[in-house]
Write a protein that holds these residues in place. Structure first.
Motif, PDB file in Angstrom:
ATOM      1  N   ARG A  60     -35.975  -0.468   3.194  1.00 26.12           N
ATOM      2  CA  ARG A  60     -36.462  -1.033   1.935  1.00 26.12           C
ATOM      3  C   ARG A  60     -35.342  -1.078   0.902  1.00 26.12           C
ATOM      4  O   ARG A  60     -34.746  -0.058   0.569  1.00 26.12           O
ATOM      5  CB  ARG A  60     -37.627  -0.181   1.425  1.00 26.12           C
ATOM      6  N   THR A  61     -35.055  -2.274   0.412  1.00 23.05           N
ATOM      7  CA  THR A  61     -34.054  -2.452  -0.633  1.00 23.05           C
ATOM      8  C   THR A  61     -34.617  -3.400  -1.678  1.00 23.05           C
ATOM      9  O   THR A  61     -35.091  -4.490  -1.349  1.00 23.05           O
ATOM     10  CB  THR A  61     -32.745  -3.045  -0.061  1.00 23.05           C
ATOM     11  N   GLY A  62     -34.571  -2.996  -2.946  1.00 29.04           N
ATOM     12  CA  GLY A  62     -35.088  -3.870  -3.979  1.00 29.04           C
ATOM     13  C   GLY A  62     -35.184  -3.198  -5.320  1.00 29.04           C
ATOM     14  O   GLY A  62     -34.856  -2.017  -5.488  1.00 29.04           O
ATOM     15  N   VAL A  63     -35.648  -3.973  -6.302  1.00 33.22           N
ATOM     16  CA  VAL A  63     -35.863  -3.502  -7.672  1.00 33.22           C
ATOM     17  C   VAL A  63     -37.319  -3.804  -8.008  1.00 33.22           C
ATOM     18  O   VAL A  63     -37.726  -4.971  -8.044  1.00 33.22           O
ATOM     19  CB  VAL A  63     -34.921  -4.214  -8.666  1.00 33.22           C
ATOM     20  N   ALA A  64     -38.107  -2.755  -8.218  1.00 35.69           N
ATOM     21  CA  ALA A  64     -39.541  -2.935  -8.410  1.00 35.69           C
ATOM     22  C   ALA A  64     -40.066  -1.943  -9.436  1.00 35.69           C
ATOM     23  O   ALA A  64     -39.422  -0.930  -9.732  1.00 35.69           O
ATOM     24  CB  ALA A  64     -40.282  -2.752  -7.080  1.00 35.69           C
ATOM     25  N   PHE A  65     -41.245  -2.240  -9.968  1.00 30.59           N
ATOM     26  CA  PHE A  65     -41.895  -1.353 -10.935  1.00 30.59           C
ATOM     27  C   PHE A  65     -42.834  -0.417 -10.184  1.00 30.59           C
ATOM     28  O   PHE A  65     -43.708  -0.860  -9.447  1.00 30.59           O
ATOM     29  CB  PHE A  65     -42.630  -2.172 -11.991  1.00 30.59           C
ATOM     30  N   GLU A  66     -42.595   0.872 -10.353  1.00 31.21           N
ATOM     31  CA  GLU A  66     -43.338   1.881  -9.615  1.00 31.21           C
ATOM     32  C   GLU A  66     -43.884   2.944 -10.560  1.00 31.21           C
ATOM     33  O   GLU A  66     -43.240   3.282 -11.564  1.00 31.21           O
ATOM     34  CB  GLU A  66     -42.431   2.559  -8.581  1.00 31.21           C
ATOM     35  N   ALA A  67     -45.059   3.467 -10.228  1.00 30.08           N
ATOM     36  CA  ALA A  67     -45.606   4.606 -10.959  1.00 30.08           C
ATOM     37  C   ALA A  67     -44.836   5.856 -10.547  1.00 30.08           C
ATOM     38  O   ALA A  67     -44.588   6.074  -9.358  1.00 30.08           O
ATOM     39  CB  ALA A  67     -47.087   4.767 -10.650  1.00 30.08           C
ATOM     40  N   VAL A  68     -44.457   6.663 -11.530  1.00 26.60           N
ATOM     41  CA  VAL A  68     -43.628   7.840 -11.238  1.00 26.60           C
ATOM     42  C   VAL A  68     -44.242   9.119 -11.807  1.00 26.60           C
ATOM     43  O   VAL A  68     -43.549  10.109 -12.010  1.00 26.60           O
ATOM     44  CB  VAL A  68     -42.190   7.655 -11.791  1.00 26.60           C
ATOM     45  N   ASP A  69     -45.530   9.109 -12.056  1.00 28.92           N
ATOM     46  CA  ASP A  69     -46.183  10.314 -12.565  1.00 28.92           C
ATOM     47  C   ASP A  69     -45.920  11.478 -11.618  1.00 28.92           C
ATOM     48  O   ASP A  69     -46.057  11.351 -10.397  1.00 28.92           O
ATOM     49  CB  ASP A  69     -47.694  10.091 -12.680  1.00 28.92           C
ATOM     50  N   GLY A  70     -45.528  12.601 -12.157  1.00 29.96           N
ATOM     51  CA  GLY A  70     -45.261  13.766 -11.344  1.00 29.96           C
ATOM     52  C   GLY A  70     -43.849  13.842 -10.803  1.00 29.96           C
ATOM     53  O   GLY A  70     -43.460  14.850 -10.210  1.00 29.96           O
ATOM     54  N   ASP A  71     -43.060  12.794 -10.993  1.00 28.67           N
ATOM     55  CA  ASP A  71     -41.667  12.811 -10.547  1.00 28.67           C
ATOM     56  C   ASP A  71     -40.834  13.444 -11.662  1.00 28.67           C
ATOM     57  O   ASP A  71     -40.636  12.862 -12.728  1.00 28.67           O
ATOM     58  CB  ASP A  71     -41.181  11.382 -10.275  1.00 28.67           C
TER      59      ASP A  71
END
Length: 408
Positions: free
Chosen positions: A347-358
């Motif tokens: 997987r390679t890319g630029v995407a919007f991700e939820a990061v709660d807890g990170d």
């Protein structure tokens, strides 16, 4: 400033510690110039060292150093008497009232600098080099010679033709142009003449880093580009250190300060257009922010990190990207624009991700950038810092210039 390398000591058991066996530098700093003192600390930090900074001079020297470091995104602790000094990062302690000897040998000949671009980053560089006798600015390339700028450019230095800039016979071109094609052409022309290049232009550097590196080697020139990724955050240096520790299997990072700023405002219930305007006002977003919002900026930076850590040539145009806009549908929760290269999943890319807890990505303030590199043996290296703005990015350029002078 006096730098005294101390013996290497074991790092803590935390797998996120920058290096398994981290060196420590002891710096005695004259706080009559907080900017220069902070620069000395920054150069050690980006080399992966923990720092004990002895702030000498007035009673408020430690506080002044802490403020100067914060401006470029370096976190520092001020241990109380009896507390351990050699924790992770930077520790500031009070030194003597008398400042250490700051005298440096006068260079036989100053390094001749041609500055390409005098906007947010270039203007910050011009301020620094203009007051340092080790450097001589021989020309400043701008698109509009009549535009008012801060700082102002002496009339005899203003140029609008790249060929005229190189005709001034510089030793080094500091390239801080926002346009990718113009920047790339100038870098190639300079390197082909054996002129060193320090660049903050991620799209120019990321567009052909293997070719530029080969060109520099063929003419015995140096190509330095730490400011092209992460602003003042030492992301390139962290990836290089990771590659020296073992095989990298994953790179994931927040690489665009403009998007991070906007996403923080949206999470607070703000309006997209107002958030973008605020990012411009703060100096994080260009007048045309399309490269930031479409992920092109992050993709270019990911290409540079892929080259540094994996020896891979990653075409910017081939990186899958998502766009941040007023109509974008984002995941629920705390969201970040994540640039990712994962060898295991492909997987390679630029995407919007939820990061709660990170713990690394979730709490990033406004223009901050962050990086997590995972090695094949499970070890993780991380780095954070201010990823945009005049002072942090110009500081990274300045550190490259210092390295260049040191190498001379």
């Amino acid at each position: 400033m006096t730098a005294l390398p101390l013996p290497r000591i074991p790092a803590d058991d935390d797998v996120s510690s920058p290096v398994a066996d981290e060196p420590v530098a002891l710096l005695q700093l004259d706080l009559s110039d907080p900017l220069e003192a902070a620069s000395a600390v920054y150069r050690q930090v980006r080399r992966g060292r923990r720092v004990v900074a002895v702030a000498c001079g007035r009673a408020d020297a430690p506080a002044r150093l802490a403020d100067a470091l914060d401006a470029i995104g370096v976190r520092a602790a001020r241990p109380a008497p009896g507390e351990a000094l050699l924790g992770a990062g930077v520790a500031i302690v009070a030194g003597s009232d008398a400042a250490p000897d700051r005298s440096a040998p006068t260079p036989v000949r100053p390094l001749r600098i041609a500055l390409a671009g005098c906007g947010v980053v270039g203007g910050g560089v011009l301020e620094r080099v203009s007051r340092d006798p080790r450097f001589q600015v021989v020309g400043v390339l701008v698109r509009d010679p009549n535009k008012a700028r801060d700082p102002s450019i002496p009339p005899g230095l203003i140029l609008s033709d790249p060929a005229a800039l190189l005709a001034r016979e510089p030793d080094v071109v500091v390239e801080a142009i926002s346009d990718a094609s113009t920047g790339l052409a100038l870098i190639r022309a300079a390197l082909s003449r054996g002129v060193h290049v320090v660049s903050a232009n991620k799209q120019a550097v990321g567009g052909d880093l293997p070719g530029l590196t080969a060109l520099a080697e063929s003419t015995d020139a140096r190509l330095l580009y730490s400011a092209s990724v992460g602003g003042g955050a030492p992301l390139i240096e962290t990836v290089r250190r990771a590659a020296g520790q073992g095989s990298i299997v994953r790179i994931e990072a927040v690489l665009n300060g403009t998007c991070n700023f906007i996403l923080n405002r949206l999470a607070e219930g703000g309006d997209f257009d107002e958030a973008l305007g605020a990012a411009r006002d703060a100096g994080f977003a260009e007048e045309d922010p399309s490269a930031d919002l479409t992920g092109l900026d992050a993709a270019a930076k990911l290409a540079i990190l892929a080259h540094e850590g994996l020896g891979q040539s990653l075409r910017i145009e081939a990186v899958a990207r998502q766009t941040l806009s007023v109509d974008a549908v984002l995941p629920a929760g705390r969201v970040r624009q994540i640039a990712r290269l994962d060898l295991a999943s492909g997987r390679t890319g630029v995407a919007f991700e939820a990061v709660d807890g990170d713990a690394l990505f979730a709490v990033l303030p406004d223009e901050a950038n962050a990086l997590r590199v995972t090695l094949a043996d499970g070890r993780i290296l991380t780095a954070t810092g201010r990823g945009a703005g005049r002072r942090p990015t110009a500081e990274s350029v300045w550190a490259d210039l210092e390295d260049l002078v040191e190498g001379q």
